[in-house]
Design a protein around this motif. Structure first.
Motif, PDB file in Angstrom:
ATOM      1  N   LYS A 413       0.862  -1.177   0.000  1.00 55.40           N
ATOM      2  CA  LYS A 413       0.000   0.000   0.000  1.00 55.40           C
ATOM      3  C   LYS A 413       0.902   1.231   0.000  1.00 55.40           C
ATOM      4  O   LYS A 413       1.699   1.411   0.910  1.00 55.40           O
ATOM      5  CB  LYS A 413      -0.893   0.013   1.239  1.00 55.40           C
ATOM      6  N   ILE A 414       0.756   2.055  -1.032  1.00 54.94           N
ATOM      7  CA  ILE A 414       1.659   3.197  -1.194  1.00 54.94           C
ATOM      8  C   ILE A 414       0.850   4.484  -1.320  1.00 54.94           C
ATOM      9  O   ILE A 414      -0.079   4.578  -2.130  1.00 54.94           O
ATOM     10  CB  ILE A 414       2.557   3.023  -2.432  1.00 54.94           C
ATOM     11  N   LEU A 415       1.238   5.487  -0.516  1.00 52.69           N
ATOM     12  CA  LEU A 415       0.646   6.824  -0.595  1.00 52.69           C
ATOM     13  C   LEU A 415       1.600   7.733  -1.370  1.00 52.69           C
ATOM     14  O   LEU A 415       2.778   7.849  -1.023  1.00 52.69           O
ATOM     15  CB  LEU A 415       0.420   7.392   0.812  1.00 52.69           C
ATOM     16  N   CYS A 416       1.106   8.368  -2.439  1.00 55.80           N
ATOM     17  CA  CYS A 416       1.909   9.282  -3.256  1.00 55.80           C
ATOM     18  C   CYS A 416       1.358  10.700  -3.111  1.00 55.80           C
ATOM     19  O   CYS A 416       0.153  10.919  -3.286  1.00 55.80           O
ATOM     20  CB  CYS A 416       1.871   8.885  -4.735  1.00 55.80           C
ATOM     21  N   VAL A 417       2.246  11.657  -2.812  1.00 55.61           N
ATOM     22  CA  VAL A 417       1.846  13.056  -2.671  1.00 55.61           C
ATOM     23  C   VAL A 417       2.730  13.907  -3.568  1.00 55.61           C
ATOM     24  O   VAL A 417       3.960  13.865  -3.462  1.00 55.61           O
ATOM     25  CB  VAL A 417       1.958  13.530  -1.209  1.00 55.61           C
ATOM     26  N   ASP A 418       2.094  14.681  -4.468  1.00 55.02           N
ATOM     27  CA  ASP A 418       2.823  15.565  -5.386  1.00 55.02           C
ATOM     28  C   ASP A 418       1.873  16.673  -5.811  1.00 55.02           C
ATOM     29  O   ASP A 418       0.671  16.437  -5.967  1.00 55.02           O
ATOM     30  CB  ASP A 418       3.308  14.785  -6.623  1.00 55.02           C
ATOM     31  N   GLU A 425      -0.879  10.917 -11.664  1.00 50.12           N
ATOM     32  CA  GLU A 425      -1.545   9.960 -12.553  1.00 50.12           C
ATOM     33  C   GLU A 425      -0.547   8.975 -13.137  1.00 50.12           C
ATOM     34  O   GLU A 425      -0.807   7.763 -13.210  1.00 50.12           O
ATOM     35  CB  GLU A 425      -2.270  10.709 -13.671  1.00 50.12           C
ATOM     36  N   ALA A 426       0.616   9.488 -13.557  1.00 49.25           N
ATOM     37  CA  ALA A 426       1.634   8.610 -14.138  1.00 49.25           C
ATOM     38  C   ALA A 426       2.198   7.662 -13.081  1.00 49.25           C
ATOM     39  O   ALA A 426       2.399   6.463 -13.343  1.00 49.25           O
ATOM     40  CB  ALA A 426       2.759   9.455 -14.743  1.00 49.25           C
ATOM     41  N   MET A 427       2.473   8.178 -11.865  1.00 51.78           N
ATOM     42  CA  MET A 427       2.996   7.340 -10.790  1.00 51.78           C
ATOM     43  C   MET A 427       1.984   6.254 -10.408  1.00 51.78           C
ATOM     44  O   MET A 427       2.341   5.090 -10.204  1.00 51.78           O
ATOM     45  CB  MET A 427       3.327   8.201  -9.572  1.00 51.78           C
ATOM     46  N   GLU A 428       0.713   6.629 -10.332  1.00 51.51           N
ATOM     47  CA  GLU A 428      -0.317   5.656  -9.964  1.00 51.51           C
ATOM     48  C   GLU A 428      -0.415   4.555 -11.014  1.00 51.51           C
ATOM     49  O   GLU A 428      -0.547   3.366 -10.684  1.00 51.51           O
ATOM     50  CB  GLU A 428      -1.668   6.358  -9.815  1.00 51.51           C
ATOM     51  N   GLY A 429      -0.324   4.943 -12.302  1.00 51.81           N
ATOM     52  CA  GLY A 429      -0.395   3.942 -13.359  1.00 51.81           C
ATOM     53  C   GLY A 429       0.745   2.945 -13.287  1.00 51.81           C
ATOM     54  O   GLY A 429       0.541   1.734 -13.428  1.00 51.81           O
ATOM     55  N   LEU A 430       1.979   3.448 -13.042  1.00 55.76           N
ATOM     56  CA  LEU A 430       3.139   2.563 -12.974  1.00 55.76           C
ATOM     57  C   LEU A 430       3.073   1.646 -11.754  1.00 55.76           C
ATOM     58  O   LEU A 430       3.282   0.433 -11.859  1.00 55.76           O
ATOM     59  CB  LEU A 430       4.418   3.405 -12.939  1.00 55.76           C
ATOM     60  N   LEU A 431       2.773   2.209 -10.575  1.00 53.16           N
ATOM     61  CA  LEU A 431       2.749   1.414  -9.342  1.00 53.16           C
ATOM     62  C   LEU A 431       1.606   0.412  -9.354  1.00 53.16           C
ATOM     63  O   LEU A 431       1.755  -0.713  -8.863  1.00 53.16           O
ATOM     64  CB  LEU A 431       2.637   2.342  -8.132  1.00 53.16           C
ATOM     65  N   THR A 432       0.461   0.802  -9.900  1.00 53.24           N
ATOM     66  CA  THR A 432      -0.660  -0.131  -9.995  1.00 53.24           C
ATOM     67  C   THR A 432      -0.306  -1.302 -10.893  1.00 53.24           C
ATOM     68  O   THR A 432      -0.643  -2.459 -10.605  1.00 53.24           O
ATOM     69  CB  THR A 432      -1.916   0.591 -10.535  1.00 53.24           C
ATOM     70  N   HIS A 433       0.420  -1.010 -11.977  1.00 51.46           N
ATOM     71  CA  HIS A 433       0.860  -2.089 -12.876  1.00 51.46           C
ATOM     72  C   HIS A 433       1.821  -3.039 -12.165  1.00 51.46           C
ATOM     73  O   HIS A 433       1.887  -4.219 -12.489  1.00 51.46           O
ATOM     74  CB  HIS A 433       1.537  -1.485 -14.102  1.00 51.46           C
ATOM     75  N   TRP A 434       2.549  -2.524 -11.170  1.00 47.89           N
ATOM     76  CA  TRP A 434       3.460  -3.362 -10.391  1.00 47.89           C
ATOM     77  C   TRP A 434       2.725  -4.122  -9.276  1.00 47.89           C
ATOM     78  O   TRP A 434       3.362  -4.836  -8.497  1.00 47.89           O
ATOM     79  CB  TRP A 434       4.554  -2.505  -9.764  1.00 47.89           C
ATOM     80  N   GLY A 435       1.408  -3.947  -9.164  1.00 49.74           N
ATOM     81  CA  GLY A 435       0.637  -4.692  -8.178  1.00 49.74           C
ATOM     82  C   GLY A 435       0.405  -3.972  -6.872  1.00 49.74           C
ATOM     83  O   GLY A 435       0.025  -4.592  -5.870  1.00 49.74           O
ATOM     84  N   CYS A 436       0.633  -2.649  -6.833  1.00 48.64           N
ATOM     85  CA  CYS A 436       0.479  -1.887  -5.595  1.00 48.64           C
ATOM     86  C   CYS A 436      -0.945  -1.354  -5.441  1.00 48.64           C
ATOM     87  O   CYS A 436      -1.641  -1.094  -6.429  1.00 48.64           O
ATOM     88  CB  CYS A 436       1.460  -0.709  -5.567  1.00 48.64           C
ATOM     89  N   ASP A 437      -1.350  -1.169  -4.189  1.00 49.19           N
ATOM     90  CA  ASP A 437      -2.591  -0.475  -3.845  1.00 49.19           C
ATOM     91  C   ASP A 437      -2.202   0.976  -3.596  1.00 49.19           C
ATOM     92  O   ASP A 437      -1.547   1.284  -2.604  1.00 49.19           O
ATOM     93  CB  ASP A 437      -3.209  -1.115  -2.590  1.00 49.19           C
ATOM     94  N   VAL A 438      -2.577   1.874  -4.506  1.00 49.48           N
ATOM     95  CA  VAL A 438      -2.061   3.243  -4.501  1.00 49.48           C
ATOM     96  C   VAL A 438      -3.169   4.247  -4.208  1.00 49.48           C
ATOM     97  O   VAL A 438      -4.269   4.158  -4.745  1.00 49.48           O
ATOM     98  CB  VAL A 438      -1.418   3.594  -5.865  1.00 49.48           C
ATOM     99  N   ARG A 439      -2.852   5.227  -3.347  1.00 45.97           N
ATOM    100  CA  ARG A 439      -3.708   6.386  -3.145  1.00 45.97           C
ATOM    101  C   ARG A 439      -2.852   7.635  -3.340  1.00 45.97           C
ATOM    102  O   ARG A 439      -1.689   7.675  -2.920  1.00 45.97           O
ATOM    103  CB  ARG A 439      -4.353   6.376  -1.766  1.00 45.97           C
ATOM    104  N   THR A 440      -3.447   8.660  -3.980  1.00 46.82           N
ATOM    105  CA  THR A 440      -2.688   9.861  -4.324  1.00 46.82           C
ATOM    106  C   THR A 440      -3.360  11.109  -3.779  1.00 46.82           C
ATOM    107  O   THR A 440      -4.574  11.143  -3.575  1.00 46.82           O
ATOM    108  CB  THR A 440      -2.555  10.000  -5.857  1.00 46.82           C
ATOM    109  N   ALA A 441      -2.537  12.143  -3.556  1.00 41.42           N
ATOM    110  CA  ALA A 441      -3.050  13.423  -3.063  1.00 41.42           C
ATOM    111  C   ALA A 441      -2.141  14.544  -3.522  1.00 41.42           C
ATOM    112  O   ALA A 441      -0.930  14.362  -3.669  1.00 41.42           O
ATOM    113  CB  ALA A 441      -3.153  13.410  -1.544  1.00 41.42           C
ATOM    114  N   LEU A 442      -2.740  15.729  -3.736  1.00 42.81           N
ATOM    115  CA  LEU A 442      -1.983  16.907  -4.124  1.00 42.81           C
ATOM    116  C   LEU A 442      -1.418  17.640  -2.922  1.00 42.81           C
ATOM    117  O   LEU A 442      -0.499  18.447  -3.072  1.00 42.81           O
ATOM    118  CB  LEU A 442      -2.872  17.863  -4.927  1.00 42.81           C
ATOM    119  N   SER A 443      -1.962  17.380  -1.715  1.00 36.31           N
ATOM    120  CA  SER A 443      -1.538  18.099  -0.524  1.00 36.31           C
ATOM    121  C   SER A 443      -1.999  17.372   0.725  1.00 36.31           C
ATOM    122  O   SER A 443      -2.835  16.443   0.663  1.00 36.31           O
ATOM    123  CB  SER A 443      -2.120  19.522  -0.524  1.00 36.31           C
TER     124      SER A 443
END
Length: 540
Positions: A413-418, A425-443
């Motif tokens: 499970k990976i949290l990405c903040v940028d 969007e690009a990070m989520e696509g790559l990590l999801t393809h690697w099998g990760c459960d991803v959540r993203t936020a701008l702040s």
């Protein structure tokens, strides 16, 4: 090319247009490829003569007709001027400009037969030199007058030097600030392309995806080289030497260059040592990276590259040895010249001819010694000498760094903040393809407002450094305070300054530089996952 790639190229062009020198590049047929605004401003030629594809002869003929080259037949003067610019691999010349200013021209032949021309207005310098020469011829009987004049001229020279230093400082500050904006769209494009490459395997799009990746890599290399040269030449790079183990200097070489070596069927061997050097880890690492990259690029398939360290008295010798194409002693100076590449090397691999120029500048800035020994057709040895020391600062333990092939699907499970949505969007696509459960936020506000962490605890966090309302380091501290102080995290940033890296190390936070390379990202995630595993064992 993707919109992100076009944006990166446009930003790079903007940066080049801010360079105070006029610059133009001509292809092997001596036709214009590109020129910057300063070039067009100083030459003052019609717009049709600065369009890509314009022959150098047409431009020279126009200047000759205008009288820039003096009296005489315009065609003959134009041909003589072109011959002067192309007569040697590198030339330096001066002439008067259309407005009466003195221009100093530098020309350099490219490996493919093309030509790079740059020039600068040196009117003030030449005037000062002439004034000094005149005064030196009238010293007798004019001591008082000479002293006053010299004082005035020296003041003018000092003022000119101060202005040049200020301009250089402004350029460096601009490039440092612009580098973040330049690398952001390139980072998103790299992430999108990495996902495309993995999904396009065994399809007709695979070659296209790899071609896009190669183009992005070339843009990144150009930007990194320009930024490095600018920082070194302006003195903005200030070495921070500290005790570092030789093994620590070499531990990333296999991860970074292993895939490149295997792809070219080259045996890459790393031989560490228990010795400790007093060195700036980041800048010495940059030197080693350039040397190893060159060794692999210019070694034929089936060859070998050895990177090793050994103690030599009160110094440590770091060797990069290859069985590549080699070179003769007469070519030593040519190796370190900008935009200069040996003919055989240019046929083997693409490049700008800037890598060894950066190495030479870094070696000089660090006060180190670099030796080279080579035999044409048999291989080369580059040896970097570092001062040895007995003490070493204990490194922050982040777990063993695996090679990029040491794991497949990443079940985390990976949290990405940028603060850039396209990067998320690009990070989520790559990590999801690697099998990760991803959540993203701008702040952090979005995380809190949308309750992104309610009932969901991340295994690790990937955090941008330059957020809109806070720094990534402070944001990680906030998450650790609210989720648990052991939360593994990595700073993903385009800021490559030693200060940011040092602050991250103090807080036990890994650093991944943008544009993000998939292998480096996988290695960082694996190291953070190892932290999570060790913490779970302690809690259990």
């Amino acid at each position: 090319m993707s919109p992100q790639t076009n944006a990166a190229m446009a930003s790079l062009r903007l940066a080049i247009d801010h360079i105070p020198q006029g610059i133009a590049v001509f292809n092997s047929g001596l036709r214009l490829v590109t020129s910057n605004e300063r070039y067009n401003e100083l030459l003052q030629v019609p717009e049709e003569l600065i369009k890509p594809g314009t022959p150098l002869f047409d431009m020279a003929l126009y200047l000759a007709d205008r009288g820039d080259f003096g009296p005489g037949d315009a065609a003959r003067l134009a041909i003589e001027r072109i011959n002067q610019l192309t007569a040697a691999p590198m030339t330096v010349s001066q002439r008067l400009g259309n407005a009466g200013q003195m221009l100093e021209f530098y020309s350099s032949r490219l490996p493919d037969g093309g030509l790079v021309i740059s020039f600068v207005d040196v009117t003030s310098r030449v005037k000062a030199e002439h004034e000094l020469a005149r005064l030196n011829h009238s010293l007798e009987g004019h001591v008082a007058e000479r002293t006053a004049a010299l004082t005035r001229v020296n003041a003018e020279l000092e003022s000119a030097r101060a202005k040049a230093d200020a301009a250089n400082h402004d350029k460096t500050r601009f490039l440092a600030a612009a580098s973040h904006d330049l690398l952001q769209p390139l980072n998103a494009a790299r992430l999108y392309t990495s996902t495309l490459i993995e999904r396009a395997k065994s399809t007709g799009l695979a070659d296209l995806a790899n071609s896009i990746e190669a183009s992005l890599t070339a843009v990144e290399d150009i930007m990194s080289a320009l930024l490095d040269i600018s920082r070194i030449d302006s003195g903005a790079l200030r070495p921070v030497p500290a005790p570092v183990s030789a093994r620590d200097l070499l531990k990333k070489i296999e991860v970074e260059f292993g895939p490149m070596a295997r792809e070219r069927n080259i045996a890459l061997r790393i031989v560490g040592s228990d010795s400790t050097a007093l060195a700036d880890r980041t800048l010495v690492g940059r030197i080693v990276q350039n040397l190893v990259s060159n060794a692999i690029k210019y070694t034929m398939p089936g060859g070998k590259v050895l990177v090793g360290v050994r103690r030599r008295g009160n110094r440590i010798r770091l060797d990069v040895i290859d069985t590549g194409i080699g070179f003769n002693r007469d070519q030593h100076k040519l190796l370190f010249a900008e935009f200069s590449r040996l003919e055989r090397g240019a046929r083997m691999a693409q490049g700008l001819g800037l890598g060894l120029s950066i190495v030479q500048r870094l070696v000089a800035a660090l006060g180190l010694t670099l030796e080279l020994d080579s035999r044409e057709g048999q291989g080369s040895r580059f040896s970097l000498f570092l001062p040895a020391t007995r003490t070493v600062r204990a490194p922050i333990e982040t777990g063993k760094v695996p090679s990029e092939t040491s794991f497949g699907v990443i079940n985390l499970k990976i949290l990405c903040v940028d603060n850039e949505r396209n990067i998320l969007e690009a990070m989520e696509g790559l990590l999801t393809h690697w099998g990760c459960d991803v959540r993203t936020a701008l702040s952090l506000k979005q995380i809190d407002r949308e309750g992104l962490l309610d009932g969901w605890y991340p295994d690790l966090v990937l955090m941008d450094y330059h957020l809109d309302q806070t720094s990534g380091l402070d944001a990680i501290e906030w998450l650790r305070h609210n989720l648990g102080g052991h939360l593994p995290a990595a700073l993903v940033t385009a800021d490559r300054s030693p200060a940011v890296r040092a602050l991250a190390e103090e807080r036990g936070i890994a650093v991944v530089t943008k544009p993000v390379k998939p292998a480096a990202l996988r290695a960082a995630i694996s190291g953070l996952a190892n932290q999570t595993g060790r913490m779970a064992k302690r809690v259990g």
